[in-house]
Design a protein around this motif. Sequence first.
Motif, PDB file in Angstrom:
ATOM      1  N   THR A  92       0.826  -1.319  -0.209  1.00  0.00           N
ATOM      2  CA  THR A  92      -0.053  -0.034  -0.006  1.00  0.00           C
ATOM      3  C   THR A  92       0.942   1.267   0.106  1.00  0.00           C
ATOM      4  N   PRO A  93       0.626   1.924  -1.018  1.00  0.00           N
ATOM      5  CA  PRO A  93       1.758   3.107  -1.109  1.00  0.00           C
ATOM      6  C   PRO A  93       1.384   4.234   0.112  1.00  0.00           C
ATOM      7  N   SER A  94       2.333   5.079   0.472  1.00  0.00           N
ATOM      8  CA  SER A  94       2.402   5.557   1.348  1.00  0.00           C
ATOM      9  C   SER A  94       1.515   7.248   0.865  1.00  0.00           C
ATOM     10  N   ASP A  95       1.464   8.059   1.801  1.00  0.00           N
ATOM     11  CA  ASP A  95       0.595   9.166   1.332  1.00  0.00           C
ATOM     12  C   ASP A  95       1.758  10.305   1.120  1.00  0.00           C
ATOM     13  N   VAL A  96       2.872   9.856   1.343  1.00  0.00           N
ATOM     14  CA  VAL A  96       4.055  10.654   1.198  1.00  0.00           C
ATOM     15  C   VAL A  96       4.489  11.126  -0.322  1.00  0.00           C
ATOM     16  N   ALA A  97       4.598  12.499  -0.652  1.00  0.00           N
ATOM     17  CA  ALA A  97       5.063  12.514  -1.875  1.00  0.00           C
ATOM     18  C   ALA A  97       6.654  12.812  -1.791  1.00  0.00           C
ATOM     19  N   PRO A  98       7.264  12.400  -2.742  1.00  0.00           N
ATOM     20  CA  PRO A  98       6.984  11.780  -4.007  1.00  0.00           C
ATOM     21  C   PRO A  98       6.596  10.265  -4.126  1.00  0.00           C
ATOM     22  N   ARG A  99       5.514   9.898  -4.634  1.00  0.00           N
ATOM     23  CA  ARG A  99       4.962   8.552  -4.703  1.00  0.00           C
ATOM     24  C   ARG A  99       5.596   7.946  -6.073  1.00  0.00           C
ATOM     25  N   GLU A 100       5.799   8.492  -7.205  1.00  0.00           N
ATOM     26  CA  GLU A 100       5.950   7.982  -8.388  1.00  0.00           C
ATOM     27  C   GLU A 100       7.387   8.270  -8.917  1.00  0.00           C
ATOM     28  N   GLY A 101       8.068   7.528  -9.809  1.00  0.00           N
ATOM     29  CA  GLY A 101       9.346   7.874 -10.093  1.00  0.00           C
ATOM     30  C   GLY A 101      10.445   6.939  -9.737  1.00  0.00           C
ATOM     31  N   THR A 102      11.554   7.509  -9.972  1.00  0.00           N
ATOM     32  CA  THR A 102      12.631   6.742  -9.442  1.00  0.00           C
ATOM     33  C   THR A 102      13.279   7.281  -8.117  1.00  0.00           C
ATOM     34  N   TYR A 103      13.815   6.521  -7.153  1.00  0.00           N
ATOM     35  CA  TYR A 103      14.024   6.721  -5.967  1.00  0.00           C
ATOM     36  C   TYR A 103      15.555   6.472  -6.099  1.00  0.00           C
ATOM     37  N   VAL A 104      16.771   7.116  -5.861  1.00  0.00           N
ATOM     38  CA  VAL A 104      18.140   6.546  -5.815  1.00  0.00           C
ATOM     39  C   VAL A 104      18.801   6.888  -4.301  1.00  0.00           C
ATOM     40  N   ALA A 105      19.159   5.606  -4.174  1.00  0.00           N
ATOM     41  CA  ALA A 105      19.913   5.682  -2.620  1.00  0.00           C
ATOM     42  C   ALA A 105      21.313   5.572  -2.479  1.00  0.00           C
ATOM     43  N   LEU A 106      21.928   6.400  -1.843  1.00  0.00           N
ATOM     44  CA  LEU A 106      23.385   6.711  -1.792  1.00  0.00           C
ATOM     45  C   LEU A 106      23.880   6.586  -0.542  1.00  0.00           C
ATOM     46  N   GLY A 107      25.211   6.301  -0.084  1.00  0.00           N
ATOM     47  CA  GLY A 107      25.865   6.510   0.966  1.00  0.00           C
ATOM     48  C   GLY A 107      26.695   5.317   1.455  1.00  0.00           C
ATOM     49  N   SER A 108      26.811   5.213   2.742  1.00  0.00           N
ATOM     50  CA  SER A 108      27.744   4.116   3.239  1.00  0.00           C
ATOM     51  C   SER A 108      27.076   3.136   3.947  1.00  0.00           C
ATOM     52  N   SER A 109      27.623   2.346   4.718  1.00  0.00           N
ATOM     53  CA  SER A 109      26.845   1.140   5.433  1.00  0.00           C
ATOM     54  C   SER A 109      25.694   1.434   6.200  1.00  0.00           C
ATOM     55  N   ALA A 110      25.670   2.703   6.737  1.00  0.00           N
ATOM     56  CA  ALA A 110      24.529   3.123   7.318  1.00  0.00           C
ATOM     57  C   ALA A 110      23.292   3.108   6.230  1.00  0.00           C
ATOM     58  N   ALA A 111      23.451   3.329   5.148  1.00  0.00           N
ATOM     59  CA  ALA A 111      22.187   3.182   4.138  1.00  0.00           C
ATOM     60  C   ALA A 111      22.490   1.802   3.453  1.00  0.00           C
ATOM     61  N   ALA A 112      23.370   1.262   3.325  1.00  0.00           N
ATOM     62  CA  ALA A 112      23.514  -0.141   2.722  1.00  0.00           C
ATOM     63  C   ALA A 112      22.792  -1.176   3.723  1.00  0.00           C
ATOM     64  N   GLY A 113      22.966  -1.124   4.939  1.00  0.00           N
ATOM     65  CA  GLY A 113      22.214  -1.841   5.999  1.00  0.00           C
ATOM     66  C   GLY A 113      22.769  -3.282   6.352  1.00  0.00           C
ATOM     67  N   PRO A 114      24.315  -3.378   6.110  1.00  0.00           N
ATOM     68  CA  PRO A 114      24.661  -4.660   6.818  1.00  0.00           C
ATOM     69  C   PRO A 114      24.151  -4.953   8.071  1.00  0.00           C
ATOM     70  N   GLY A 115      23.752  -6.261   8.591  1.00  0.00           N
ATOM     71  CA  GLY A 115      23.461  -6.553   9.887  1.00  0.00           C
ATOM     72  C   GLY A 115      22.012  -6.155  10.012  1.00  0.00           C
ATOM     73  N   ALA A 116      21.214  -5.744   9.080  1.00  0.00           N
ATOM     74  CA  ALA A 116      19.842  -5.313   9.368  1.00  0.00           C
ATOM     75  C   ALA A 116      19.059  -6.451   8.623  1.00  0.00           C
ATOM     76  N   GLY A 117      19.419  -7.223   7.815  1.00  0.00           N
ATOM     77  CA  GLY A 117      18.797  -8.197   7.405  1.00  0.00           C
ATOM     78  C   GLY A 117      19.797  -9.246   6.302  1.00  0.00           C
ATOM     79  N   ALA A 118      19.083 -10.032   5.588  1.00  0.00           N
ATOM     80  CA  ALA A 118      19.864 -10.991   4.579  1.00  0.00           C
ATOM     81  C   ALA A 118      20.475  -9.923   3.550  1.00  0.00           C
ATOM     82  N   LEU A 119      21.739 -10.275   3.244  1.00  0.00           N
ATOM     83  CA  LEU A 119      22.608  -9.614   2.138  1.00  0.00           C
ATOM     84  C   LEU A 119      22.059  -9.961   0.783  1.00  0.00           C
ATOM     85  N   LEU A 120      22.108  -8.836  -0.116  1.00  0.00           N
ATOM     86  CA  LEU A 120      21.768  -9.048  -1.585  1.00  0.00           C
ATOM     87  C   LEU A 120      23.010  -9.004  -2.357  1.00  0.00           C
ATOM     88  N   ASP A 121      24.081  -8.735  -1.869  1.00  0.00           N
ATOM     89  CA  ASP A 121      25.355  -8.563  -2.686  1.00  0.00           C
ATOM     90  C   ASP A 121      26.610  -8.901  -1.948  1.00  0.00           C
TER      91      ASP A 121
END
Length: 300
Positions: free
Chosen positions: A46-75
């Motif tokens: 269910t999409p949030s009511d928060v804008a923007p809700r369409e288009g591309t979202y780009v995530a940048l940064g270090s491990s605090a963004a990559a999330g090691p230790g938060a869940g299963a690894l993707l790469d």
Amino acid sequence: MPPHADRRPRPGRGIAGLALGLVLLLAACGSGDDAGPDTDTAPSSTPSDVAPREGTYVALGSSAAAGPGAGALLDGPCLRSEESYPRVLAARLGMELIDASCSAATIDNVVDTPQRFGDSEQPPQIEAVTEDAALITVTAGGNDMDYIGTFMDCHSGCPPERLDDEASRDARFAAVTEELVVMLGLLSDRAPQARIVFVGFPIVIEDPSQPCAPLTEEETDFLFDVGERLQAAFVEATDRADVTYVDSYEGFRGHGACRPSEERWIEGADPIPGAIPWHPNATGAAVMADLTEQALSSGR
């Protein structure tokens, strides 16, 4: 805004060691090739009511963004997790996610310098930003001060050179603040229509007068001061660049790394199973997504 060419060099001590340490900590959790950003469509929800809700979202940064230790690894080398705050947020917003975050990244790695892991290379993260991007989040700057690398080194006693003098810290933080302003300006130039959100690093040590094993009193005081200065640098840089700041530092207060395990949103030297030292756990990553969603909703 100071030109990119004038960015002053910063100490690079410990970054390679930090990357290797994270890889070793999570080697059993997953592996994969990492020739560039990971692009996918967030799971339908269910999409949030928060804008923007369409288009591309780009995530940048270090491990605090990559999330090691938060869940299963993707790469592999970048240690991106399926439960990182960008992925949790993208699922809520129903946006297509381009995840270019990478553990151990510095500001330079966001802007113009590839990260190298043996024979593989992660291109500068800004290259993943498309002109029509609707949302960009970035969490960077801590590794430029070797913040988490210092925590890692202090498990068995900080080398004396780690605990630098106050004048040296002043100069380093002034340089990092300027470089953050430049980085945010470059992101704005690359995607003029994007909502740019800087997501700060969570508080690690809340009260330097309280014990935080295995850190000594001197080490605790030093790392608390670095955390406070990083927070000030993030606030100043985002104010000057006129971008949204997500205050994870205050948002995590009461749940820092020195708390009992059941209260922590960011782990200490003895993490809970599946988490890693001095990084947000799964609850912490979800809270960072919460805080970012709230900031977008309020228009801050």
